[in-house]
Design a protein around this motif. Sequence first.
Motif, PDB file in Angstrom:
ATOM      1  N   CYS A  21      -1.917  -8.337  -0.745  1.00 29.03           N
ATOM      2  CA  CYS A  21      -2.504  -9.098  -0.033  1.00 29.03           C
ATOM      3  C   CYS A  21      -2.139  -9.593   1.266  1.00 29.03           C
ATOM      4  O   CYS A  21      -2.940  -9.647   2.348  1.00 29.03           O
ATOM      5  CB  CYS A  21      -2.913 -10.476  -0.689  1.00 29.03           C
ATOM      6  N   THR A  22      -0.834  -9.326   1.906  1.00 27.02           N
ATOM      7  CA  THR A  22      -0.254  -9.489   3.090  1.00 27.02           C
ATOM      8  C   THR A  22      -0.665  -8.467   3.855  1.00 27.02           C
ATOM      9  O   THR A  22      -0.650  -8.410   5.393  1.00 27.02           O
ATOM     10  CB  THR A  22       1.266  -9.584   3.023  1.00 27.02           C
ATOM     11  N   GLY A  23      -1.067  -7.247   3.461  1.00 25.65           N
ATOM     12  CA  GLY A  23      -1.339  -6.170   4.111  1.00 25.65           C
ATOM     13  C   GLY A  23      -0.265  -5.306   4.815  1.00 25.65           C
ATOM     14  O   GLY A  23      -0.410  -4.056   5.414  1.00 25.65           O
ATOM     15  N   ARG A  24       0.971  -5.557   4.198  1.00 23.24           N
ATOM     16  CA  ARG A  24       2.127  -4.972   4.925  1.00 23.24           C
ATOM     17  C   ARG A  24       2.745  -3.668   3.935  1.00 23.24           C
ATOM     18  O   ARG A  24       3.495  -3.068   4.079  1.00 23.24           O
ATOM     19  CB  ARG A  24       3.080  -5.954   5.029  1.00 23.24           C
ATOM     20  N   PHE A  25       2.165  -3.955   2.584  1.00 24.25           N
ATOM     21  CA  PHE A  25       2.774  -3.166   1.526  1.00 24.25           C
ATOM     22  C   PHE A  25       2.507  -1.759   1.886  1.00 24.25           C
ATOM     23  O   PHE A  25       3.488  -0.748   2.164  1.00 24.25           O
ATOM     24  CB  PHE A  25       2.345  -3.388   0.111  1.00 24.25           C
ATOM     25  N   ARG A  26       1.133  -1.247   2.241  1.00 26.54           N
ATOM     26  CA  ARG A  26       0.961   0.189   2.513  1.00 26.54           C
ATOM     27  C   ARG A  26       1.484   0.564   4.022  1.00 26.54           C
ATOM     28  O   ARG A  26       1.803   1.643   3.991  1.00 26.54           O
ATOM     29  CB  ARG A  26      -0.548   0.222   2.605  1.00 26.54           C
ATOM     30  N   ASP A  27       1.622  -0.311   4.604  1.00 25.11           N
ATOM     31  CA  ASP A  27       1.927  -0.139   6.013  1.00 25.11           C
ATOM     32  C   ASP A  27       3.387   0.261   5.968  1.00 25.11           C
ATOM     33  O   ASP A  27       3.821   1.175   6.976  1.00 25.11           O
ATOM     34  CB  ASP A  27       1.715  -1.342   7.145  1.00 25.11           C
ATOM     35  N   ASP A  28       4.121  -0.415   5.356  1.00 27.86           N
ATOM     36  CA  ASP A  28       5.538  -0.191   4.977  1.00 27.86           C
ATOM     37  C   ASP A  28       5.835   1.271   4.604  1.00 27.86           C
ATOM     38  O   ASP A  28       7.082   1.829   4.750  1.00 27.86           O
ATOM     39  CB  ASP A  28       6.371  -1.161   3.927  1.00 27.86           C
TER      40      ASP A  28
END
Length: 259
Positions: free
Chosen positions: A202-209
């Motif tokens: 939900c933070t949106g950072r998981f995939r970006d990482d």
Amino acid sequence: MESDPDIVITIPNNFNFQECISYLDRGHGEVLHTVTSNRLITVLRTDSGKVLCELTCFRDKLMIDILEGQPTSTELKKVRDDLIWSFDIQRDINPFYDVLNEDAKLAFMSRQYYGLRVMGIKDLFEALCWCIIGQQINLRFAHQVKRNLVTYCDDGIDHLGTRYYLFPTPEVVADINESVFREMKFSRQKTRYIKLLAARFCTGRFRDDLQGLETNEVKKRLLLETGIGQWTADYVLMRTFRDPYSVPYQDAGILNASL
């Protein structure tokens, strides 16, 4: 006279649609695909909503009809690309067969399962959740638990009196009360793992990482997450990241077969 299919995909000689959809079904009550004879019905997300697709195969053509939804031409192209990716159609598997045929114990697979591909799971959240659901339980019960989650969240499309489902989004899963997870047959530990994972997405950072990382770095990053071990990381690398060298060697079935 029947209308032309909405999408036509040319398939190679060593692609077997029946083997692929049989794998997707396997008689365990799979909730995200409906398989009958030589037909698969499944829901896909588009930028503007969802579409219900019916897939059939005739000779060297995979044919897709849109049963529900009105995708734009751009979305229709994405549906086509997603299905090519999911069915691993563009991969040359002849070198794999060559390796199998060199080993007397493995050669039967190139005949018995000829044309079967590694079916992809494009949604990383879905792939990780499926692995967590399946930890330390048999496959039939794992499918039942997944069905409980998917039908509870009820994201799908109705067609001719039947409901066809999508896997829920992280936002929806994050909002589910722990008591509801227990009613859906999730253990306390798996409930914790799933809710933590949903919150991270939900933070949106998981995939970006994970963007731009080499396979070994993606695996290291996955292993930092609570509830993700070696088996899960390898499984996701195989089915979502399409890494041909990532095999879940710790799988009980593989270990038993090697004895």
